[in-house]
Design a protein around this motif. Structure first.
Motif, PDB file in Angstrom:
ATOM      1  N   GLU A 117      46.315  39.718  48.942  1.00  0.00           N
ATOM      2  CA  GLU A 117      47.421  39.908  49.688  1.00  0.00           C
ATOM      3  C   GLU A 117      48.258  38.683  49.869  1.00  0.00           C
ATOM      4  O   GLU A 117      49.243  38.242  50.133  1.00  0.00           O
ATOM      5  CB  GLU A 117      47.620  40.949  50.518  1.00  0.00           C
ATOM      6  CG  GLU A 117      47.358  42.486  50.087  1.00  0.00           C
ATOM      7  CD  GLU A 117      46.857  43.504  51.153  1.00  0.00           C
ATOM      8  OE1 GLU A 117      46.682  43.089  52.354  1.00  0.00           O
ATOM      9  OE2 GLU A 117      46.696  44.652  50.646  1.00  0.00           O
ATOM     10  N   ARG A 118      47.272  37.826  50.730  1.00  0.00           N
ATOM     11  CA  ARG A 118      47.723  36.753  51.592  1.00  0.00           C
ATOM     12  C   ARG A 118      47.734  35.492  50.882  1.00  0.00           C
ATOM     13  O   ARG A 118      48.346  34.379  50.938  1.00  0.00           O
ATOM     14  CB  ARG A 118      46.962  36.684  52.737  1.00  0.00           C
ATOM     15  CG  ARG A 118      47.311  37.525  53.677  1.00  0.00           C
ATOM     16  CD  ARG A 118      46.834  37.287  55.406  1.00  0.00           C
ATOM     17  NE  ARG A 118      47.215  38.384  56.104  1.00  0.00           N
ATOM     18  CZ  ARG A 118      46.550  38.398  57.397  1.00  0.00           C
ATOM     19  NH1 ARG A 118      45.985  37.705  57.793  1.00  0.00           N
ATOM     20  NH2 ARG A 118      47.088  39.267  58.154  1.00  0.00           N
ATOM     21  N   ALA A 119      46.827  35.550  49.585  1.00  0.00           N
ATOM     22  CA  ALA A 119      46.880  34.373  48.749  1.00  0.00           C
ATOM     23  C   ALA A 119      47.982  33.993  47.996  1.00  0.00           C
ATOM     24  O   ALA A 119      48.675  34.782  47.706  1.00  0.00           O
ATOM     25  CB  ALA A 119      45.647  34.287  47.896  1.00  0.00           C
ATOM     26  N   ASP A 120      48.427  32.780  47.481  1.00  0.00           N
ATOM     27  CA  ASP A 120      49.438  32.407  46.690  1.00  0.00           C
ATOM     28  C   ASP A 120      49.008  32.076  45.258  1.00  0.00           C
ATOM     29  O   ASP A 120      49.606  32.365  44.305  1.00  0.00           O
ATOM     30  CB  ASP A 120      50.460  31.357  47.167  1.00  0.00           C
ATOM     31  CG  ASP A 120      49.831  29.916  47.570  1.00  0.00           C
ATOM     32  OD1 ASP A 120      48.890  29.503  46.850  1.00  0.00           O
ATOM     33  OD2 ASP A 120      50.206  29.179  48.226  1.00  0.00           O
TER      34      ASP A 120
ATOM     35  N   THR B 154      43.504  33.568  57.111  1.00  0.00           N
ATOM     36  CA  THR B 154      44.382  33.522  56.265  1.00  0.00           C
ATOM     37  C   THR B 154      45.695  33.863  57.004  1.00  0.00           C
ATOM     38  O   THR B 154      46.764  34.016  56.245  1.00  0.00           O
ATOM     39  CB  THR B 154      43.983  34.923  55.325  1.00  0.00           C
ATOM     40  OG1 THR B 154      43.990  36.175  56.236  1.00  0.00           O
ATOM     41  CG2 THR B 154      42.670  34.632  54.767  1.00  0.00           C
ATOM     42  N   ALA B 155      45.817  33.848  58.018  1.00  0.00           N
ATOM     43  CA  ALA B 155      47.102  33.723  58.842  1.00  0.00           C
ATOM     44  C   ALA B 155      47.663  32.353  58.687  1.00  0.00           C
ATOM     45  O   ALA B 155      48.873  32.209  59.246  1.00  0.00           O
ATOM     46  CB  ALA B 155      47.140  34.457  60.388  1.00  0.00           C
TER      47      ALA B 155
ATOM     48  N   ARG C  22      47.429  28.686  49.755  1.00  0.00           N
ATOM     49  CA  ARG C  22      46.425  29.608  50.053  1.00  0.00           C
ATOM     50  C   ARG C  22      45.799  30.134  48.758  1.00  0.00           C
ATOM     51  O   ARG C  22      46.328  30.735  48.087  1.00  0.00           O
ATOM     52  CB  ARG C  22      47.381  30.883  50.906  1.00  0.00           C
ATOM     53  CG  ARG C  22      47.908  30.236  51.953  1.00  0.00           C
ATOM     54  CD  ARG C  22      48.659  31.477  52.731  1.00  0.00           C
ATOM     55  NE  ARG C  22      49.647  32.462  51.886  1.00  0.00           N
ATOM     56  CZ  ARG C  22      50.902  31.657  51.720  1.00  0.00           C
ATOM     57  NH1 ARG C  22      51.367  30.641  51.720  1.00  0.00           N
ATOM     58  NH2 ARG C  22      51.676  32.491  50.785  1.00  0.00           N
TER      59      ARG C  22
ATOM     60  N   LEU D 207      42.851  41.937  51.684  1.00  0.00           N
ATOM     61  CA  LEU D 207      43.415  40.802  52.499  1.00  0.00           C
ATOM     62  C   LEU D 207      43.690  39.529  51.885  1.00  0.00           C
ATOM     63  O   LEU D 207      44.853  38.912  51.916  1.00  0.00           O
ATOM     64  CB  LEU D 207      42.715  40.691  53.902  1.00  0.00           C
ATOM     65  CG  LEU D 207      43.409  39.563  54.930  1.00  0.00           C
ATOM     66  CD1 LEU D 207      44.449  40.086  55.603  1.00  0.00           C
ATOM     67  CD2 LEU D 207      42.320  39.342  55.781  1.00  0.00           C
ATOM     68  N   LEU D 208      42.402  39.152  51.405  1.00  0.00           N
ATOM     69  CA  LEU D 208      42.525  37.852  50.851  1.00  0.00           C
ATOM     70  C   LEU D 208      43.615  37.898  49.568  1.00  0.00           C
ATOM     71  O   LEU D 208      44.403  36.742  49.334  1.00  0.00           O
ATOM     72  CB  LEU D 208      41.131  37.406  49.932  1.00  0.00           C
ATOM     73  CG  LEU D 208      40.243  36.885  51.085  1.00  0.00           C
ATOM     74  CD1 LEU D 208      38.715  36.830  50.488  1.00  0.00           C
ATOM     75  CD2 LEU D 208      40.511  35.650  52.001  1.00  0.00           C
TER      76      LEU D 208
ATOM     77  N   ALA E  64      40.644  37.202  58.648  1.00  0.00           N
ATOM     78  CA  ALA E  64      42.141  37.566  59.058  1.00  0.00           C
ATOM     79  C   ALA E  64      42.719  36.410  59.804  1.00  0.00           C
ATOM     80  O   ALA E  64      43.834  36.120  59.372  1.00  0.00           O
ATOM     81  CB  ALA E  64      42.367  38.951  59.871  1.00  0.00           C
TER      82      ALA E  64
END
Length: 183
Positions: A77-80, A56-57, A3, A74-75, A53
């Motif tokens: 928070e959800r990115a690695d 990114t899920a 991600r 959001l990006l 959203a």
């Protein structure tokens, strides 16, 4: 690294990096501007944030943007992984000027069927003006996020020059021999 957010100022090569990284990793690439601008007159998709959203899920994705405040957190928070193309004005300005000139002269259609126009060059939101005026602020904003404890889960890969990014991309697992230069 599944991600991934490719961040940087306008003209840094975010889309090129994201597209090539997605190809090499077999991860779907999503062009942020194409999701955002969906109609002539730079019409914005009212479902933009919901679409981002939903994407990114998923377990794997790549985005090529840092802008768009409605999805920025959001990006992150959800990115690695964040791949930061932290290039100076001497690198990005010739790139953005060449790209905008080509788009203007050839009347290339971009996001939502829109085009860059000669009159657009005199607006403050034109990519060339934006890249110049927002360079320092964007760099500071990304640096702030990189140091923010909310995003301590991220692997940050920062490049200060295009040759560094190209060399790294050649080492990405799954990369075929003969890495294509990013520039």
């Amino acid at each position: 690294m599944r991600r991934i957010l490719v961040a940087g100022i306008t003209g840094a090569g975010k889309s090129t990096m994201a597209r090539e990284l997605g190809r090499r990793l077999g991860v779907p690439y999503h062009e942020m501007d194409a999701l955002h601008y969906v109609a002539p007159g730079w019409g914005v998709d009212e479902e933009f944030a919901a679409k981002v959203a939903a994407i990114t899920a998923a377990p794997a994705w790549i985005f090529d943007s840092f802008g768009y405040p409605e999805v920025r957190d959001l990006l992150w928070e959800r990115a690695d992984t964040v791949v930061w193309l932290d290039y100076g004005r001497a690198v990005i300005m010739p790139r953005v000027l060449r790209r905008s000139l080509r788009r203007t002269l050839l009347r290339e259609r971009i996001f939502g069927g829109n085009r860059e126009t000669l009159s657009g060059w005199f607006r403050r939101d034109h990519p060339a003006w934006w890249a110049w005026s927002q360079h320092g602020a964007r760099r500071a904003d990304i640096a702030s996020r990189v140091g923010d404890p909310r995003f301590s889960h991220l692997r940050v890969i920062r490049f200060g020059a295009p040759h560094e990014a190209t060399a790294w991309l050649g080492e990405v697992p799954g990369a075929p021999p003969g890495t294509r230069a990013l520039g």
